[in-house]
Design a protein around this motif. Sequence first.
Motif, short mmCIF file in Angstrom:
data_model
loop_
_atom_site.label_atom_id
_atom_site.label_comp_id
_atom_site.label_asym_id
_atom_site.label_seq_id
_atom_site.Cartn_x
_atom_site.Cartn_y
_atom_site.Cartn_z
N GLU A 145 1.40 8.38 -2.99
CA GLU A 145 0.91 9.76 -2.92
C GLU A 145 2.02 10.72 -2.49
O GLU A 145 2.18 11.80 -3.08
N ILE A 146 2.80 10.34 -1.50
CA ILE A 146 3.89 11.20 -1.00
C ILE A 146 4.94 11.41 -2.09
O ILE A 146 5.38 12.54 -2.34
N LEU A 147 5.33 10.34 -2.76
CA LEU A 147 6.36 10.44 -3.80
C LEU A 147 5.86 11.24 -5.01
O LEU A 147 6.63 11.94 -5.66
N THR A 148 4.57 11.14 -5.27
CA THR A 148 3.99 11.92 -6.38
C THR A 148 4.08 13.41 -6.10
O THR A 148 4.32 14.21 -7.02
N GLU A 149 3.91 13.79 -4.83
CA GLU A 149 3.89 15.20 -4.46
C GLU A 149 5.28 15.74 -4.11
O GLU A 149 5.44 16.93 -3.81
N THR A 150 6.29 14.86 -4.14
CA THR A 150 7.65 15.27 -3.81
C THR A 150 8.41 15.71 -5.06
O THR A 150 8.25 15.12 -6.13
N ASN A 151 9.22 16.71 -4.92
CA ASN A 151 10.02 17.19 -6.05
C ASN A 151 11.24 16.28 -6.23
O ASN A 151 12.31 16.53 -5.68
N GLU A 175 15.51 9.83 -9.68
CA GLU A 175 14.49 9.35 -8.75
C GLU A 175 13.14 9.24 -9.44
O GLU A 175 12.40 8.26 -9.25
N ARG A 176 12.81 10.26 -10.22
CA ARG A 176 11.52 10.25 -10.91
C ARG A 176 11.44 9.07 -11.89
O ARG A 176 10.42 8.38 -11.99
N GLU A 177 12.51 8.82 -12.60
CA GLU A 177 12.53 7.71 -13.56
C GLU A 177 12.39 6.37 -12.84
O GLU A 177 11.64 5.47 -13.28
N THR A 178 13.10 6.23 -11.73
CA THR A 178 12.99 4.99 -10.93
C THR A 178 11.58 4.80 -10.41
O THR A 178 11.02 3.69 -10.44
N PHE A 179 10.96 5.89 -9.94
CA PHE A 179 9.60 5.83 -9.40
C PHE A 179 8.60 5.43 -10.49
O PHE A 179 7.72 4.59 -10.26
N ILE A 180 8.75 6.01 -11.65
CA ILE A 180 7.84 5.67 -12.76
C ILE A 180 7.98 4.20 -13.14
O ILE A 180 6.98 3.51 -13.35
N ASN A 181 9.21 3.73 -13.20
CA ASN A 181 9.42 2.31 -13.51
C ASN A 181 8.79 1.41 -12.44
O ASN A 181 8.25 0.34 -12.75
N GLU A 182 8.87 1.85 -11.20
CA GLU A 182 8.25 1.09 -10.11
C GLU A 182 6.73 1.05 -10.27
O GLU A 182 6.09 0.01 -10.08
N LEU A 183 6.14 2.20 -10.63
CA LEU A 183 4.69 2.26 -10.85
C LEU A 183 4.27 1.34 -11.99
O LEU A 183 3.25 0.63 -11.90
N LEU A 184 5.06 1.33 -13.06
CA LEU A 184 4.75 0.48 -14.21
C LEU A 184 4.86 -1.00 -13.85
O LEU A 184 4.05 -1.82 -14.29
N THR A 185 5.85 -1.34 -13.04
CA THR A 185 6.00 -2.73 -12.59
C THR A 185 4.80 -3.15 -11.76
O THR A 185 4.24 -4.25 -11.94
N MET A 186 4.39 -2.29 -10.84
CA MET A 186 3.21 -2.60 -10.02
C MET A 186 1.96 -2.69 -10.89
O MET A 186 1.09 -3.53 -10.67
N GLY A 187 1.87 -1.80 -11.89
CA GLY A 187 0.72 -1.82 -12.79
C GLY A 187 0.60 -3.13 -13.55
O GLY A 187 -0.50 -3.62 -13.79
N ARG A 188 1.75 -3.70 -13.93
CA ARG A 188 1.72 -4.98 -14.64
C ARG A 188 1.31 -6.13 -13.72
O ARG A 188 0.72 -7.12 -14.18
#
Length: 492
Positions: A366-372, A377-390
Amino acid sequence: MKLYLGYPESCTENENFKIKDLFLKEINVSYDSIPVEIKKKLLSLLDSLKEKDYIFIDNIHYDASDILEFALFGIKNKKIEHIILPGYTYGKPTFIIRETLKAISNNVKNNINIYYDFNLFPDETLVINIGYRKTSVSIGGRFLSVINIGEFNFIDVFGNYLFNRFLKEKGISNANLRKTGKRGEYLDRLRAIGARILLKRCNKIILEDENYTRTVNKEEIKLALSILTGQTNFGEFVVNITDLSSAIVSILYNYEETEKQKPSIKNIAIIGRIAHLYQEPVERIFGLQPEIIIPRKLLNRPISNLRSRITFQKIETKYNTNTKSYLDLDIQINVGKKENFKFKDYLFTLRKYFRNRDIKGVKIIEILTETNLNNDERETFINELLTMGRITSFKDTEMLPYIDYIISALSKIDIPEHLFPEVENYIKKVAFRWSLPLKTRMNIIYFCYKHKDILKDREWFKVLLPLTITWIRDKKISEGERQFIRTATGIK
């Protein structure tokens, strides 16, 4: 003589017949001349044999048992020795059927043999019988459950979806159709077309007066019926019993709890006109290819299982709009001061929480989603979310909150073009899970709205939006939530 009473057809060794047709012939009334609601009641007769003043035709009230009696006059002089019934008639309807046959025929003995579909199959066989509004489930002669889903529900949902998709693709509003008096007409026509498609009688939708023609393929049918078939697998946590899959899995869990052992299933038999629509979810759950049994074959089957005592449960599928949404979790963690923000530290903490299956990790999402975040950083975060999603699944209740937060984050973050296909695949994967909490589903719809220009040619996107309008029609949600969904889907 053996007699099978079922839906839509009943049969003896020599003939097939429909209860509704025999009744209307007996009272000299044309099927085309009666209102739709009367037609529905006649079709759902076996579900409602206990009902009094069931229908009203030509100034006469008929109890449901009266209709059955009139319909069976044609076999009153035949010697009936065995009656086979669908599992969903178990209980008082059986008594009514027995008494009706005794009333109309001198050849029916008091000790007439009545059997159910689940008596005709050996141990380790799952039997599913599909009626008009109910489905019965049994295993090895054990009658387990009646689910409030039947052929009517499939035709109703599919027809309504076709109608909502027609509205979206033609850019027509419900309000305008009501003004011209065409809404009911188009809805009925598309339900009728939908029924023919589901029964494999055609694969095209044609509304010539609106210049609307298109072909419906198997994938569209599968996605459009996901509201009813579901995606729950054995071993997953059942949040809500909302569909066929979650109901069957819940039945298996109850069996295991009662019998203290897992059910042994080596064969599956499905009875009913839309049995082919049940095949995919049943095969997915059990890993076995079901056999479709036509009613006439039941007359030739020997009695395999007779049990003196049967206990069963009725399952009412229902979506609970108050289902706990993890998006409102009040989690307190010490994250330090914002001016000292370090993305790598947050990412390390998120990975640690996730690896330890600690729910605190959702707060980091939630914090990282609301952070600019910057681009890297955004690309790394999205990749992390996708890894967790899998990694996350519906089998692990402790990880369910992560699913909600991952979907929420992906719906809000700006997605780089090269990562969009992976994000889309994840959203598509969860989008047809209709048991998800309402807030999570609204985030999925918001993702679709935000990226509609990219998604507009995707077939799953074309199905999801009108299907969501079909899904909300019987849900107790606020007017604001309903309006948000209608605006985001573009169907009003």
